[in-house]
Design a protein around this motif. Structure first.
Motif, PDB file in Angstrom:
ATOM      1  N   ARG A  18      39.293  99.234  -7.334  1.00 43.65           N
ATOM      2  CA  ARG A  18      37.948  99.793  -7.287  1.00 43.65           C
ATOM      3  C   ARG A  18      36.930  98.673  -7.313  1.00 43.65           C
ATOM      4  O   ARG A  18      37.128  97.652  -7.944  1.00 43.65           O
ATOM      5  N   LEU A  19      35.853  98.896  -6.640  1.00 43.51           N
ATOM      6  CA  LEU A  19      34.773  97.923  -6.598  1.00 43.51           C
ATOM      7  C   LEU A  19      33.501  98.569  -7.092  1.00 43.51           C
ATOM      8  O   LEU A  19      33.129  99.626  -6.643  1.00 43.51           O
ATOM      9  N   ILE A  20      32.839  97.932  -8.036  1.00 45.78           N
ATOM     10  CA  ILE A  20      31.564  98.428  -8.504  1.00 45.78           C
ATOM     11  C   ILE A  20      30.524  97.350  -8.310  1.00 45.78           C
ATOM     12  O   ILE A  20      30.676  96.253  -8.795  1.00 45.78           O
ATOM     13  N   VAL A  21      29.482  97.656  -7.608  1.00 48.29           N
ATOM     14  CA  VAL A  21      28.400  96.700  -7.390  1.00 48.29           C
ATOM     15  C   VAL A  21      27.155  97.246  -8.058  1.00 48.29           C
ATOM     16  O   VAL A  21      26.764  98.374  -7.803  1.00 48.29           O
ATOM     17  N   VAL A  22      26.524  96.471  -8.887  1.00 46.66           N
ATOM     18  CA  VAL A  22      25.310  96.893  -9.562  1.00 46.66           C
ATOM     19  C   VAL A  22      24.215  95.884  -9.301  1.00 46.66           C
ATOM     20  O   VAL A  22      24.434  94.697  -9.413  1.00 46.66           O
ATOM     21  N   THR A  23      23.026  96.344  -8.971  1.00 45.54           N
ATOM     22  CA  THR A  23      21.905  95.449  -8.737  1.00 45.54           C
ATOM     23  C   THR A  23      21.050  95.408  -9.975  1.00 45.54           C
ATOM     24  O   THR A  23      20.639  96.436 -10.482  1.00 45.54           O
ATOM     25  N   ILE A  24      20.764  94.207 -10.465  1.00 46.51           N
ATOM     26  CA  ILE A  24      19.923  94.089 -11.639  1.00 46.51           C
ATOM     27  C   ILE A  24      18.767  93.171 -11.339  1.00 46.51           C
ATOM     28  O   ILE A  24      18.805  92.414 -10.382  1.00 46.51           O
ATOM     29  N   PHE A  25      17.745  93.217 -12.144  1.00 43.28           N
ATOM     30  CA  PHE A  25      16.599  92.350 -11.931  1.00 43.28           C
ATOM     31  C   PHE A  25      17.065  90.912 -12.054  1.00 43.28           C
ATOM     32  O   PHE A  25      17.667  90.521 -13.020  1.00 43.28           O
ATOM     33  N   GLY A  26      16.762  90.123 -11.062  1.00 44.40           N
ATOM     34  CA  GLY A  26      17.195  88.738 -11.080  1.00 44.40           C
ATOM     35  C   GLY A  26      18.634  88.577 -10.664  1.00 44.40           C
ATOM     36  O   GLY A  26      19.017  87.547 -10.170  1.00 44.40           O
ATOM     37  N   VAL A  27      19.436  89.621 -10.841  1.00 43.61           N
ATOM     38  CA  VAL A  27      20.845  89.531 -10.500  1.00 43.61           C
ATOM     39  C   VAL A  27      21.295  90.889 -10.011  1.00 43.61           C
ATOM     40  O   VAL A  27      20.909  91.904 -10.554  1.00 43.61           O
ATOM     41  N   GLY A 168      38.207  95.809   1.768  1.00 42.93           N
ATOM     42  CA  GLY A 168      39.256  96.759   2.134  1.00 42.93           C
ATOM     43  C   GLY A 168      40.367  96.875   1.113  1.00 42.93           C
ATOM     44  O   GLY A 168      41.142  97.826   1.145  1.00 42.93           O
ATOM     45  N   ALA A 169      40.469  95.907   0.212  1.00 47.34           N
ATOM     46  CA  ALA A 169      41.491  95.973  -0.834  1.00 47.34           C
ATOM     47  C   ALA A 169      41.114  96.927  -1.949  1.00 47.34           C
ATOM     48  O   ALA A 169      41.940  97.233  -2.811  1.00 47.34           O
ATOM     49  N   TYR A 170      39.877  97.391  -1.947  1.00 52.31           N
ATOM     50  CA  TYR A 170      39.367  98.174  -3.064  1.00 52.31           C
ATOM     51  C   TYR A 170      39.239  99.642  -2.709  1.00 52.31           C
ATOM     52  O   TYR A 170      38.734 100.013  -1.652  1.00 52.31           O
ATOM     53  N   GLU A 171      39.682 100.483  -3.615  1.00 55.84           N
ATOM     54  CA  GLU A 171      39.731 101.924  -3.360  1.00 55.84           C
ATOM     55  C   GLU A 171      38.362 102.568  -3.494  1.00 55.84           C
ATOM     56  O   GLU A 171      38.035 103.495  -2.763  1.00 55.84           O
ATOM     57  N   TYR A 172      37.545 102.079  -4.435  1.00 58.16           N
ATOM     58  CA  TYR A 172      36.206 102.624  -4.660  1.00 58.16           C
ATOM     59  C   TYR A 172      35.204 101.487  -4.822  1.00 58.16           C
ATOM     60  O   TYR A 172      35.531 100.437  -5.374  1.00 58.16           O
ATOM     61  N   ILE A 173      34.018 101.730  -4.352  1.00 54.04           N
ATOM     62  CA  ILE A 173      32.951 100.738  -4.384  1.00 54.04           C
ATOM     63  C   ILE A 173      31.749 101.357  -5.074  1.00 54.04           C
ATOM     64  O   ILE A 173      31.211 102.366  -4.618  1.00 54.04           O
ATOM     65  N   PHE A 174      31.321 100.764  -6.185  1.00 56.44           N
ATOM     66  CA  PHE A 174      30.141 101.201  -6.913  1.00 56.44           C
ATOM     67  C   PHE A 174      29.002 100.243  -6.590  1.00 56.44           C
ATOM     68  O   PHE A 174      29.132  99.045  -6.805  1.00 56.44           O
ATOM     69  N   ILE A 175      27.881 100.747  -6.109  1.00 61.48           N
ATOM     70  CA  ILE A 175      26.722  99.897  -5.807  1.00 61.48           C
ATOM     71  C   ILE A 175      25.563 100.411  -6.654  1.00 61.48           C
ATOM     72  O   ILE A 175      24.875 101.364  -6.280  1.00 61.48           O
ATOM     73  N   TRP A 176      25.334  99.764  -7.788  1.00 62.57           N
ATOM     74  CA  TRP A 176      24.435 100.297  -8.810  1.00 62.57           C
ATOM     75  C   TRP A 176      23.236  99.396  -9.059  1.00 62.57           C
ATOM     76  O   TRP A 176      23.292  98.190  -8.875  1.00 62.57           O
ATOM     77  N   ASP A 177      22.158 100.016  -9.544  1.00 67.16           N
ATOM     78  CA  ASP A 177      20.984  99.281  -9.993  1.00 67.16           C
ATOM     79  C   ASP A 177      21.203  98.777 -11.421  1.00 67.16           C
ATOM     80  O   ASP A 177      22.147  99.175 -12.111  1.00 67.16           O
ATOM     81  N   GLU A 178      20.281  97.955 -11.874  1.00 68.90           N
ATOM     82  CA  GLU A 178      20.409  97.362 -13.204  1.00 68.90           C
ATOM     83  C   GLU A 178      19.985  98.283 -14.330  1.00 68.90           C
ATOM     84  O   GLU A 178      20.462  98.167 -15.445  1.00 68.90           O
ATOM     85  N   ASP A 179      19.037  99.183 -14.052  1.00 66.76           N
ATOM     86  CA  ASP A 179      18.366  99.905 -15.137  1.00 66.76           C
ATOM     87  C   ASP A 179      19.047 101.232 -15.444  1.00 66.76           C
ATOM     88  O   ASP A 179      18.421 102.289 -15.439  1.00 66.76           O
ATOM     89  N   LEU A 180      20.343 101.162 -15.747  1.00 67.94           N
ATOM     90  CA  LEU A 180      21.120 102.365 -16.013  1.00 67.94           C
ATOM     91  C   LEU A 180      21.700 102.297 -17.426  1.00 67.94           C
ATOM     92  O   LEU A 180      22.375 101.338 -17.784  1.00 67.94           O
ATOM     93  N   GLY A 181      21.439 103.337 -18.204  1.00 70.06           N
ATOM     94  CA  GLY A 181      22.042 103.457 -19.520  1.00 70.06           C
ATOM     95  C   GLY A 181      23.397 104.121 -19.413  1.00 70.06           C
ATOM     96  O   GLY A 181      23.519 105.182 -18.807  1.00 70.06           O
TER      97      GLY A 181
END
Length: 312
Positions: A18-27, A168-181
């Motif tokens: 699984r892949l999780i991508v999160v966008t955060i301020f500055g990163v 392609g090696a990853y079953e799930y991809i998470f693309i998230w923002d930074e400001d999540l509790g």
């Protein structure tokens, strides 16, 4: 341009990556689970927009679209929207060129989020303030993948560094923002529910009192998952179309490997903030009203913390 660093960490060599991508301020940061990356080549190309996301996301019938000459995985997209290559042209943010990003990245917030995912997840950070070394205070950062390009947003990064062949090696991809509790969220349990309910595109439910825009993404306390909702009168011409169904927001989407292959081809090279993309995601799964949904029992809070200040 950006650089990418890979650390030699142990990864499971099975098909449950699984892949999780999160966008955060500055990163921007993300989590990957699985085996090493296959090779991929990015080609610079000139691109002219031929069809807007707004048009693609309209109420026209998606079931008639199938183009076998499109790239693999993008057969459900109209040919005019397919962007099969990515350039590396930087995209200026809206507003005046100011002092880059004024607030410090919410490192503790991100650290808390990382701990909601097991050691099976690989972490990816997109740094758009250039401060890559400041994350070394966290042990997990030493085995993370770091990519740094100044003042670019998460969809810019996604188009250029998350090519379907690379992930392609990853079953799930998470693309998230930074400001999540994430106090009420668990990564492994989330995956279990996505598989149980057959969701190809999903997001966690949102706490109703915090940062809620659409009824569709509002958490329901009486079920595991929901796939449709009721909106204000006149907002939904068809109960199977957005925003009443087949809809998640762009702050915390989760894609299956197959859905991401299609979505990547739909992302335009000049896409900055991603507005309008949420209404068009349904083009990539069929039937969308059954394969797109919100996971209620694993829910998050949208803290609504601006990352780019006056540049938004």
């Amino acid at each position: 341009m950006g650089t990418i660093h890979r650390s030699g960490v142990h990864r499971k060599t099975n098909d449950s990556a699984r892949l999780i991508v999160v966008t955060i301020f500055g990163v921007a940061f993300g989590f990957f689970v699985g085996i090493s990356f296959p090779a991929a080549t990015f080609t610079k190309t000139e691109f002219k927009r031929s069809k807007s996301l707004e048009t693609l996301g309209s109420g026209s019938n998606v079931t008639n679209i199938y183009v076998p000459t499109n790239p693999r995985g993008a057969e459900l997209l109209p040919p005019g929207i397919v962007v099969a290559e990515s350039d590396f042209n930087l995209r200026r943010l809206w507003g005046e060129p100011s002092e880059d990003i004024k607030k410090k990245p919410k490192r503790n917030n991100i650290n808390t989020a990382v701990k909601k995912f097991s050691d099976d997840f690989q972490i990816l950070l997109f740094h758009y303030d250039g401060r890559t070394s400041e994350w070394d205070q966290f042990e997990w950062s030493k085995s993370a993948i770091h990519v740094s390009v100044m003042r670019q947003t998460k969809w810019w990064y996604a188009k250029r560094f998350l090519h379907p062949d690379i992930v392609g090696a990853y079953e799930y991809i998470f693309i998230w923002d930074e400001d999540l509790g994430v106090e009420h969220f668990n990564g492994e349990k989330y995956i279990e529910l996505v598989k149980k309910h057959g969701l190809e595109i999903s997001q966690p439910g949102l706490e109703p009192d915090n940062g809620l825009t659409w009824q569709m993404t509002k958490r329901r306390g009486d079920r595991e998952v929901h796939k449709d909702t009721e909106e204000k009168p006149g907002w939904c011409s068809n109960p199977h179309l957005p925003p009443c169904a087949a809809f998640v927001e762009i702050m915390a989407p989760v894609f299956s490997r197959e859905a991401w292959r299609c979505v990547w081809h739909m992302i335009q090279n000049d896409l900055v903030h991603g507005w309008g993309l949420d209404f068009a995601l349904r083009r990539c799964v069929e039937p969308a009203h059954e394969k797109i949904g919100v996971v209620d029992s694993q829910w998050i809070i949208h803290q609504v913390i601006p990352s780019l200040g006056s540049q938004l």
